[in-house]
Design a protein around this motif. Structure first.
Motif, short mmCIF file in Angstrom:
data_model
loop_
_atom_site.label_atom_id
_atom_site.label_comp_id
_atom_site.label_asym_id
_atom_site.label_seq_id
_atom_site.Cartn_x
_atom_site.Cartn_y
_atom_site.Cartn_z
N TYR A 3 0.70 -1.13 -0.06
CA TYR A 3 0.08 0.03 0.07
C TYR A 3 0.82 1.11 -0.16
O TYR A 3 0.79 2.19 -0.75
N TYR A 4 2.02 1.30 0.96
CA TYR A 4 2.67 2.49 0.98
C TYR A 4 3.49 2.82 -0.09
O TYR A 4 3.81 3.81 -0.54
N TYR A 5 3.72 1.63 -0.94
CA TYR A 5 4.57 1.78 -2.10
C TYR A 5 3.80 2.24 -3.23
O TYR A 5 4.25 3.01 -4.04
N THR A 6 2.79 1.68 -3.41
CA THR A 6 1.77 2.07 -4.54
C THR A 6 0.95 3.17 -4.59
O THR A 6 0.61 3.97 -5.38
N ILE A 7 0.47 3.73 -3.03
CA ILE A 7 -0.33 4.91 -3.13
C ILE A 7 0.30 6.05 -3.90
O ILE A 7 -0.51 6.63 -5.00
N PRO A 8 1.51 6.32 -3.67
CA PRO A 8 2.17 7.55 -4.50
C PRO A 8 2.21 7.37 -5.78
O PRO A 8 2.32 8.34 -6.73
N LYS A 9 2.20 6.23 -6.19
CA LYS A 9 2.55 5.72 -7.68
C LYS A 9 0.98 5.75 -8.52
O LYS A 9 1.09 6.21 -9.70
N LEU A 10 -0.01 5.32 -7.86
CA LEU A 10 -1.30 5.15 -8.42
C LEU A 10 -2.11 6.18 -8.19
O LEU A 10 -3.21 6.40 -8.60
N GLY A 11 -1.97 6.74 -6.97
CA GLY A 11 -3.14 7.59 -6.32
C GLY A 11 -4.09 6.97 -5.36
O GLY A 11 -3.82 5.74 -5.35
#
Length: 149
Positions: A88-96
């Motif tokens: 979650y922490y890794y993908t939230i900044p990448k996907l929104g």
């Protein structure tokens, strides 16, 4: 207890998970490490959980009761939690946040429909019905609409 209270609490839990993801993805960006963020989050979560146990728990299980717990239950949930939350922490900044949470929720729903159908984890069986299949397909469409700008 009526169904409205657990439904409201489940909704609130979902809101809290989205808030947690948003705040901790910011922390992950600051620390430049989703794994370090997971460690910090779990240490602080442990302190909050310890405080809640001290305040609200009247009787702790006996040593013999603790020995009866299958060994894998002591770590398996935590392992998947750290992996899932780190992702979650890794993908939230990448996907929104809306895209990540909706796709993450889709993974939870799809897995829970399959796990419920087969009664995994010793839980009651909830056979897959056409309504559930339609719900999963509707969620898929929702994610496409959320993702496409």
């Amino acid at each position: 207890m009526s169904q409205s209270t657990p439904i409201l609490l489940a909704f609130l839990g979902g809101v809290f998970l989205a808030l947690h993801g948003g705040f901790n993805s910011q922390l992950s960006e600051q620390l430049k490490s989703p794994l370090l963020t997971s460690l910090v989050a779990y240490i602080i979560s442990t302190l909050f959980a310890l405080l809640a146990v001290v305040i609200y728990t009247k009787h702790l299980p006996s040593f013999y009761k603790l020995k009866e717990v299958p060994y894998y239950l002591w770590f398996s949930g935590a392992l998947f939690s750290v992996a899932g939350i780190g992702l979650y922490y890794y993908t939230i900044p990448k996907l929104g946040i809306s895209t990540m949470i909706s796709i993450g929720l889709f993974g939870q729903v799809l897995f829970s429909v399959v796990a419920g159908h087969f009664g995994w984890f010793g839980l009651p069986s909830e056979p897959i019905a056409y309504k559930k299949i339609f719900g999963v397909l509707a969620m898929t469409l929702g994610i496409i609409l959320i993702k496409n700008k």
